[in-house]
Design an enzyme around this catalytic site. Structure first.
Site, PDB file in Angstrom:
ATOM      1  CG  ASP A 119       2.156  -0.869   2.742  1.00  0.00           C
ATOM      2  OD1 ASP A 119       0.675  -0.009   4.430  1.00  0.00           O
ATOM      3  OD2 ASP A 119       1.027  -2.041   2.567  1.00  0.00           O
TER       4      ASP A 119
ATOM      5  CG  HIS B 265      -1.615  -0.943   2.172  1.00  0.00           C
ATOM      6  ND1 HIS B 265      -1.515  -2.318   2.487  1.00  0.00           N
ATOM      7  CD2 HIS B 265      -3.166  -0.750   1.316  1.00  0.00           C
ATOM      8  CE1 HIS B 265      -2.243  -3.004   2.336  1.00  0.00           C
ATOM      9  NE2 HIS B 265      -3.338  -2.296   2.046  1.00  0.00           N
TER      10      HIS B 265
HETATM   11  C1  XLS Z   1      -7.590  -6.495   4.589  1.00  0.00           C
HETATM   12  C2  XLS Z   1      -7.655  -6.141   3.327  1.00  0.00           C
HETATM   13  C3  XLS Z   1      -5.875  -5.873   2.760  1.00  0.00           C
HETATM   14  C4  XLS Z   1      -6.080  -5.770   1.118  1.00  0.00           C
HETATM   15  C5  XLS Z   1      -4.990  -4.830   1.223  1.00  0.00           C
HETATM   16  O1  XLS Z   1      -8.173  -7.044   5.469  1.00  0.00           O
HETATM   17  O2  XLS Z   1      -6.768  -8.054   3.149  1.00  0.00           O
HETATM   18  O3  XLS Z   1      -5.073  -6.085   3.540  1.00  0.00           O
HETATM   19  O4  XLS Z   1      -5.531  -7.192   1.081  1.00  0.00           O
HETATM   20  O5  XLS Z   1      -5.921  -3.401   0.948  1.00  0.00           O
END
Ligand code: XLS
Ligand code: NI
Ligand code: NI
Length: 435
Positions: A102, A99
């Site tokens: 991150d 993301h």
């Molecule tokens: C959250 C989601 C997130 C997505 C990406 O529960 O799994 O991690 O994979 O935004």
């Protein structure tokens, strides 16, 4: 250079008998299985957020991990990138996912945040010149910042929609420039807490508009990767519009987007929706929208999206069955949307988690390949539906008979069907032979 992983070396395949805890026992990337390298079947990816940004917090306590890159702004973000690529090499990962938030700290404005993300994007690009690790997908975090508390695309405030668009444009372009093979939209807060302040139809129109803008921009910049929606039923929003695969398909079809978007299916999300993981894969595959996978598992006692590393080869074998049946995941892969527990403090714990995940996937893959090669499982399934291949079954399916004609046929031929065993336990035993 970073000494975060001091004393640790690249994890290698040593076979099932190995006593080395930092070796693969089943995951052997170059082994040819059903005509393809194991790694090319699985296409595993490391999730930047869980491995490098996660702090070990839970609802009752904050950070347990001490990482030298925490709280250090852009300098920390650069160190984090160093550590991430060192980790990719240690675990020998072909892919990673991230993301925007991150990888770089948010600034005071969208422009500043995007600039920070771009700066780390340049670090990634440089690293990727020599690293073998490629980008499976990028995504924008449209759920953590308080501005998104009432949603991003589905927010009642159009300025938040616009802000989210500015974030996604940046990450989509960066994903494209880094050669990313997919772009994911998880609708974190695209849903609602209470209907008392919510117009559902209005919000869904907004979500479709947003998605259409993303698709159009992807086409405009020449991004040929998959655009993926990741279904999840609750958490963080009480009601989410992307509840499960079937709901997402209905949404896509309503807005004419079902040929442009596929699903990224997560094990734990399937479970929260009251389904099994393989159910979600089978539904997506039958609808032609199975694009990629987020591999993990939930703690089945405490519920919620606990993002444990997968440890159930049997479950993964059934998952691979549907994936292999559709000829693989194409541009998709298995992203480890999984984190080590908050007591797993050490650098080596990151390796143990991913070894567990990769060995589990390898066993699942092998089980599914053996199940398919044996042939009996598919044969049984075909036999169960054989009646539809000819005669009455075929004619009804092809629309050759009206309801009245079918009714007349039953009377004329004195049709009196006899129930047959579904053989569930037989089939469970059959699957057990291979996993
Ligand atoms: C959250 C989601 C997130 C997505 C990406 O529960 O799994 O991690 O994979 O935004
Ligand atoms: Ni996920
Ligand atoms: Ni999740």
């Amino acid at each position: 250079m970073t000494d975060f992983f001091k004393g640790l070396s690249q994890v290698k395949f040593e076979g099932p008998e190995s006593r080395n805890p930092l070796a693969f026992r089943h995951y052997n990337k170059d082994e040819i299985i059903a005509g393809k390298r194991m790694e090319d079947h699985i296409r595993p990816a490391i999730a930047y957020w869980h491995s490098f940004a996660q702090e070990g917090g839970d609802p009752f306590g904050g950070r347990t991990f001490e990482r030298p890159w925490f709280d250090k702004g852009m300098e920390g973000a650069r160190l984090k990138a160093e550590v991430a690529f060192a980790f990719f090499e240690l675990i020998d990962a072909p892919f990673f996912c991230f993301h925007d938030v991150d990888i770089a700290p948010e600034g005071a404005t969208l422009a500043e945040s995007n600039k920070n993300v771009r700066a780390i994007g340049e670090v990634f690009a440089k690293k990727m010149e020599t690293s073998r690790t490629k980008l499976l997908w990028g995504t924008a975090n449209l759920f953590s910042n308080r501005r998104y508390m009432a949603g991003a695309a589905t927010n009642p405030d159009p300025e938040i929609f616009a802000y989210a668009a500015g974030q996604v444009k940046n990450v989509l372009e960066l994903t494209h420039e880094l050669g990313g093979e997919n772009y994911v939209l998880w609708g974190g807060r695209e849903g609602y807490e209470t209907l008392l302040n919510t117009k559902i139809g209005r919000e869904q129109d907004q979500m479709a508009r947003f998605l259409t803008l993303v698709i159009e921009h992807a086409e405009k910049i020449g991004f040929t990767g998959q655009i993926l929606i990741e279904p999840k039923p609750q958490e963080p929003s009480k009601h989410q519009y992307d509840y499960d695969v079937a709901t997402v398909y209905g949404f896509l079809e309503k807005y004419g987007l079902e040929k442009k978007v596929k699903c990224n299916i997560e094990v734990g999300h399937a479970f929260l929706a009251g389904h099994s993981f393989e159910h979600e894969l089978a539904v997506a595959s039958s609808l032609g929208i199975l694009g990629s996978v987020d591999a993990n598992r939930n703690d089945l006692q405490s519920g919620w999206d606990t993002d444990h590393f997968p440890n159930n080869p049997g479950e993964m074998a059934l998952a691979f069955y549907y994936i292999l049946k559709q000829g693989g995941l194409g541009k998709g892969g298995f992203n480890f949307d999984a984190k080590v527990r908050r007591q797993s403090l050490d650098a080596e714990d990151l390796l143990h988690g991913h070894i567990l995940g990769l060995d589990t996937l390898a066993r699942g893959l092998k089980g599914a390949v053996a199940l398919i090669a044996d042939g009996e499982f598919d044969r049984r399934l075909d036999e169960r539906y054989a009646g539809w291949n000819a005669g009455l079954g075929r004619d009804m399916l092809d629309g050759k008979l009206s309801l009245a004609e079918i009714a007349a046929r039953v009377e004329r031929d004195n049709i009196n069907p006899q129930p047959r065993s579904g053989r569930q336990e037989y089939l469970e035993n059959l699957v057990n032979r291979f996993v």
